[in-house]
Design a protein around this motif. Structure first.
Motif, PDB file in Angstrom:
ATOM      1  N   LEU A   1       0.747  -1.168  -0.061  1.00 41.04           N
ATOM      2  CA  LEU A   1       0.217   0.187   0.238  1.00 41.04           C
ATOM      3  C   LEU A   1       0.701   1.245   0.001  1.00 41.04           C
ATOM      4  N   SER A   2       0.321   2.539  -0.456  1.00 46.99           N
ATOM      5  CA  SER A   2       1.154   3.782  -0.496  1.00 46.99           C
ATOM      6  C   SER A   2       1.516   4.325   1.235  1.00 46.99           C
ATOM      7  N   VAL A   3       1.607   4.949   0.974  1.00 46.67           N
ATOM      8  CA  VAL A   3       1.562   5.725   2.348  1.00 46.67           C
ATOM      9  C   VAL A   3       0.648   6.478   2.601  1.00 46.67           C
ATOM     10  N   ARG A   4      -0.374   6.633   1.700  1.00 50.81           N
ATOM     11  CA  ARG A   4      -1.722   7.499   2.333  1.00 50.81           C
ATOM     12  C   ARG A   4      -1.891   6.206   2.219  1.00 50.81           C
ATOM     13  N   GLU A   5      -1.964   5.426   1.505  1.00 50.55           N
ATOM     14  CA  GLU A   5      -3.322   4.416   1.921  1.00 50.55           C
ATOM     15  C   GLU A   5      -2.897   4.029   3.348  1.00 50.55           C
ATOM     16  N   ASN A   6      -1.608   3.805   3.540  1.00 47.10           N
ATOM     17  CA  ASN A   6      -1.417   2.703   5.047  1.00 47.10           C
ATOM     18  C   ASN A   6      -2.435   3.465   6.401  1.00 47.10           C
ATOM     19  N   LEU A   7      -2.011   5.016   5.540  1.00 49.91           N
ATOM     20  CA  LEU A   7      -2.239   6.198   6.792  1.00 49.91           C
ATOM     21  C   LEU A   7      -3.664   6.364   6.998  1.00 49.91           C
ATOM     22  N   GLU A   8      -4.553   5.675   6.179  1.00 48.12           N
ATOM     23  CA  GLU A   8      -5.914   6.016   5.690  1.00 48.12           C
ATOM     24  C   GLU A   8      -6.137   4.559   6.223  1.00 48.12           C
ATOM     25  N   PHE A   9      -5.567   3.920   5.689  1.00 47.89           N
ATOM     26  CA  PHE A   9      -6.015   2.700   6.807  1.00 47.89           C
ATOM     27  C   PHE A   9      -5.803   2.147   8.298  1.00 47.89           C
ATOM     28  N   MET A  10      -5.025   2.592   8.979  1.00 49.82           N
ATOM     29  CA  MET A  10      -4.684   2.608  10.582  1.00 49.82           C
ATOM     30  C   MET A  10      -6.042   3.592  10.265  1.00 49.82           C
ATOM     31  N   ALA A  11      -6.244   4.771  10.426  1.00 49.13           N
ATOM     32  CA  ALA A  11      -7.100   5.890  10.574  1.00 49.13           C
ATOM     33  C   ALA A  11      -8.366   4.756  10.120  1.00 49.13           C
ATOM     34  N   ALA A  12      -8.971   3.801   9.384  1.00 49.09           N
ATOM     35  CA  ALA A  12     -10.123   3.340  10.088  1.00 49.09           C
ATOM     36  C   ALA A  12      -9.905   2.184  11.476  1.00 49.09           C
ATOM     37  N   VAL A  13      -8.700   2.226  11.284  1.00 54.39           N
ATOM     38  CA  VAL A  13      -8.890   0.906  12.061  1.00 54.39           C
ATOM     39  C   VAL A  13      -8.937   1.616  13.526  1.00 54.39           C
ATOM     40  N   GLN A  14      -8.490   2.578  14.312  1.00 54.73           N
ATOM     41  CA  GLN A  14      -8.211   3.562  15.773  1.00 54.73           C
ATOM     42  C   GLN A  14      -9.659   4.236  15.123  1.00 54.73           C
ATOM     43  N   GLY A  15     -10.027   4.158  14.719  1.00 56.59           N
ATOM     44  CA  GLY A  15     -12.004   4.518  13.976  1.00 56.59           C
ATOM     45  C   GLY A  15     -11.594   6.429  14.608  1.00 56.59           C
ATOM     46  N   VAL A  16     -11.049   7.222  13.562  1.00 55.71           N
ATOM     47  CA  VAL A  16     -11.071   8.760  13.826  1.00 55.71           C
ATOM     48  C   VAL A  16     -12.247   8.476  11.992  1.00 55.71           C
ATOM     49  N   PRO A  17     -12.992   9.664  13.127  1.00 52.92           N
ATOM     50  CA  PRO A  17     -14.557  10.294  12.329  1.00 52.92           C
ATOM     51  C   PRO A  17     -14.012  10.291  11.039  1.00 52.92           C
ATOM     52  N   LYS A  18     -14.685   9.562   9.803  1.00 52.21           N
ATOM     53  CA  LYS A  18     -14.828   9.525   8.524  1.00 52.21           C
ATOM     54  C   LYS A  18     -14.989  11.009   8.213  1.00 52.21           C
ATOM     55  N   ALA A  19     -16.154  12.388   8.794  1.00 50.80           N
ATOM     56  CA  ALA A  19     -15.293  13.063   8.206  1.00 50.80           C
ATOM     57  C   ALA A  19     -14.273  14.146   8.617  1.00 50.80           C
ATOM     58  N   LYS A  20     -13.148  13.625   9.638  1.00 49.71           N
ATOM     59  CA  LYS A  20     -11.995  14.093  10.555  1.00 49.71           C
ATOM     60  C   LYS A  20     -10.659  13.317   9.390  1.00 49.71           C
ATOM     61  N   MET A  21     -11.295  12.417   8.117  1.00 52.85           N
ATOM     62  CA  MET A  21      -9.727  11.686   8.515  1.00 52.85           C
ATOM     63  C   MET A  21      -8.869  12.045   7.696  1.00 52.85           C
ATOM     64  N   LYS A  22      -9.778  12.737   6.485  1.00 52.19           N
ATOM     65  CA  LYS A  22      -8.848  13.316   4.958  1.00 52.19           C
ATOM     66  C   LYS A  22      -7.828  14.183   5.669  1.00 52.19           C
ATOM     67  N   GLY A  23      -8.424  14.971   6.273  1.00 54.43           N
ATOM     68  CA  GLY A  23      -7.791  16.342   7.215  1.00 54.43           C
ATOM     69  C   GLY A  23      -6.506  15.634   8.170  1.00 54.43           C
ATOM     70  N   ARG A  24      -6.984  14.578   9.331  1.00 58.79           N
ATOM     71  CA  ARG A  24      -5.863  14.611   9.855  1.00 58.79           C
ATOM     72  C   ARG A  24      -4.600  13.272   8.741  1.00 58.79           C
ATOM     73  N   VAL A  25      -4.851  12.798   8.295  1.00 62.91           N
ATOM     74  CA  VAL A  25      -4.412  11.772   7.411  1.00 62.91           C
ATOM     75  C   VAL A  25      -3.181  12.926   6.357  1.00 62.91           C
ATOM     76  N   ASP A  26      -4.239  14.050   5.694  1.00 57.81           N
ATOM     77  CA  ASP A  26      -3.002  15.767   4.892  1.00 57.81           C
ATOM     78  C   ASP A  26      -2.044  16.169   5.808  1.00 57.81           C
ATOM     79  N   GLU A  27      -2.452  15.671   7.222  1.00 58.21           N
ATOM     80  CA  GLU A  27      -1.491  16.748   8.489  1.00 58.21           C
ATOM     81  C   GLU A  27      -0.667  16.575   8.218  1.00 58.21           C
ATOM     82  N   LEU A  28      -0.475  14.600   8.874  1.00 59.90           N
ATOM     83  CA  LEU A  28       0.597  13.501   9.092  1.00 59.90           C
ATOM     84  C   LEU A  28       1.504  14.271   7.867  1.00 59.90           C
TER      85      LEU A  28
END
Length: 311
Positions: free
Chosen positions: A88-115
Motif C-alpha cells: 500500500l502507498s504511504v497515504r493508503e497506510n495512513l487511511e487504513f490505520m485511521a479507519a482501524v483506530q476509529g478516526v471519524p470519516k469527517a476528520k480522516m482526510k484532514g488528519r491524514v493530510d496533516e500527518l
C-alpha cells in the motif's frame, strides 16, 4: 502510568520479576537493557496485550488488563519491526490505520493530510511503503502510531534498523510529541538513545536494576570512572580485567575506559595506579566523567555478582 510488582512467568521462566514503575506525564521515559532483558514483555503488559502473572497496572487512570479495551483508543504502539502494508502507498497506510483506530470519516482526510505534511511525505504519499528506505519506513510507522493523537505512545526499539541520521530525525519527532503533551515509553539497547530520555529504567534479566534521570544515574558513579593511556593498551587491559577492585575494562580507540568497584576506603584513582604499577606496566591514568555505558556495566555486573554470592 504506574506498575507495582509487575511479574510475568512463562512456565518456570520468569521474564519480568516484580518491577515497579512510575512514568511521569509528558516525558520521554526510556527502557534500557540488552536483548532478552524483559523490555518488550513489560511494554506488552503495560498496554494490555499480555496478562501479567502478578502485579497491579494503572495506565491513564485505567486498570490493566481489566480495562485494556478502553485504553486502546487512547494509546499508540509501534513495534521494532516495520509492520505496515508494504504493497500500500504511504497515504493508503495512513487511511487504513485511521479507519482501524476509529478516526471519524469527517476528520480522516484532514488528519491524514496533516500527518503527511508533518512527517515530510508530501512528495511520497503515492509511493509504496515497501519501496522506501528503513528510515522512511520508521517515520511512516510513527505517523501511523499517532494517527488518533494518543495520550500515551509505546515504542519498542523503534530505531534498531535505521542509520544514525534517520535516528536523530526520528528522535526530534518524539520530542515534538512530548512537547505537545504525549507521554512516551521507549525501549532501547542503544546508549546514545538512552541519553536522550528524560528518565530511564534499566532492566536486566527481568529485574529493574536502576531508575532515574541520566544525570542522577551517572552521578552515582562519580570517582569510579577512569581513562588509561598506554603504548600497549591490550597488556594493560589483561592486567586489569581480573582484578577484584575493577568492575569493567573496555578499549575505546587507543585508550582504556576503566570502571572501579565502589570504594569503602581510599580512592579509585590511587588504587588503579597501584594495580598498574604492580604489574610492571607504564600508563597514564586520569579521572573521567561517568556515562550511561558505565552505569549499565555497573548495575548489571553488580547485580550478577550479588546473584553469584547468593548462589
Amino acid at each position: 502510568m504506574r506498575a507495582r510488582g509487575l511479574t510475568k512467568r512463562f512456565g518456570e521462566f520468569t521474564a519480568v520479576d516484580h518491577v515497579d514503575l512510575q512514568v511521569p506525564a509528558k516525558h520521554v521515559y526510556g527502557f534500557l537493557g540488552p536483548n532478552g532483558s524483559g523490555k518488550s514483555t513489560t511494554i506488552r503488559m503495560l498496554c494490555g496485550l499480555l496478562t501479567p502473572t502478578e502485579g497491579d497496572i494503572d495506565v491513564l487512570g485505567l486498570r490493566i488488563p481489566e480495562q485494556a479495551e478502553q485504553l486502546r483508543s487512547r494509546i499508540g504502539y509501534m513495534t521494532q519491526k516495520f509492520s505496515l502494508f508494504e504493497d500500500l502507498s504511504v497515504r493508503e497506510n495512513l487511511e487504513f490505520m485511521a479507519a482501524v483506530q476509529g478516526v471519524p470519516k469527517a476528520k480522516m482526510k484532514g488528519r491524514v493530510d496533516e500527518l503527511i505534511e508533518q512527517y515530510h511525505f508530501s512528495d511520497r504519499q503515492k509511493q509504496l511503503a515497501g519501496t522506501m528506505s528503513g528510515g522512511q519506513k520508521q517515520r511512516l510507522a510513527l505517523a501511523c502510531a499517532v494517527i488518533q493523537d494518543p495520550e500515551l505512545l509505546f515504542l519498542d526499539e523503534p530505531t534498531s534498523a535505521v542509520d544514525p541520521e534517520s535516528r536523530r530525525d526520528f528522535w526530534e519527532k518524539l520530542f515534538e510529541l512530548a512537547d505537545a503533551g504525549t507521554t512516551l515509553l521507549v525501549s532501547t539497547h542503544l546508549m546514545d538513545e538512552a541519553e536522550r530520555c528524560h528518565r530511564l529504567a534499566i532492566l536486566n534479566h527481568g529485574v529493574l536494576v536502576a531508575d532515574g534521570t541520566p544525570a542522577e544515574l551517572t552521578g552515582k558513579l562519580e570517582g569510579r570512572a577512569f581513562v588509561v593511556e598506554s603504548t600497549d593498551p591490550r597488556r594493560v587491559q589483561k592486567a586489569l580485567v581480573d582484578q577484584p577492585a575493577v568492575l569493567g575494562v573496555a578499549q575505546v580507540g587507543n585508550v582504556l575506559r576503566v570502571l572501579m568497584q565502589p570504594q569503602e576506603q581510599g580512592d579509585g584513582l590511587g588504587q588503579l595506579k597501584q594495580i598498574i604499577g604492580k604489574s610492571g606496566l607504564q600508563a597514564q591514568v586520569q579521572a573521567a566523567e561517568p556515562n550511561l555505558e558505565d552505569v549499565f556495566v555497573a548495575v548489571t555486573r553488580q547485580a550478577g555478582q550479588r546473584e553469584d554470592q547468593a548462589a
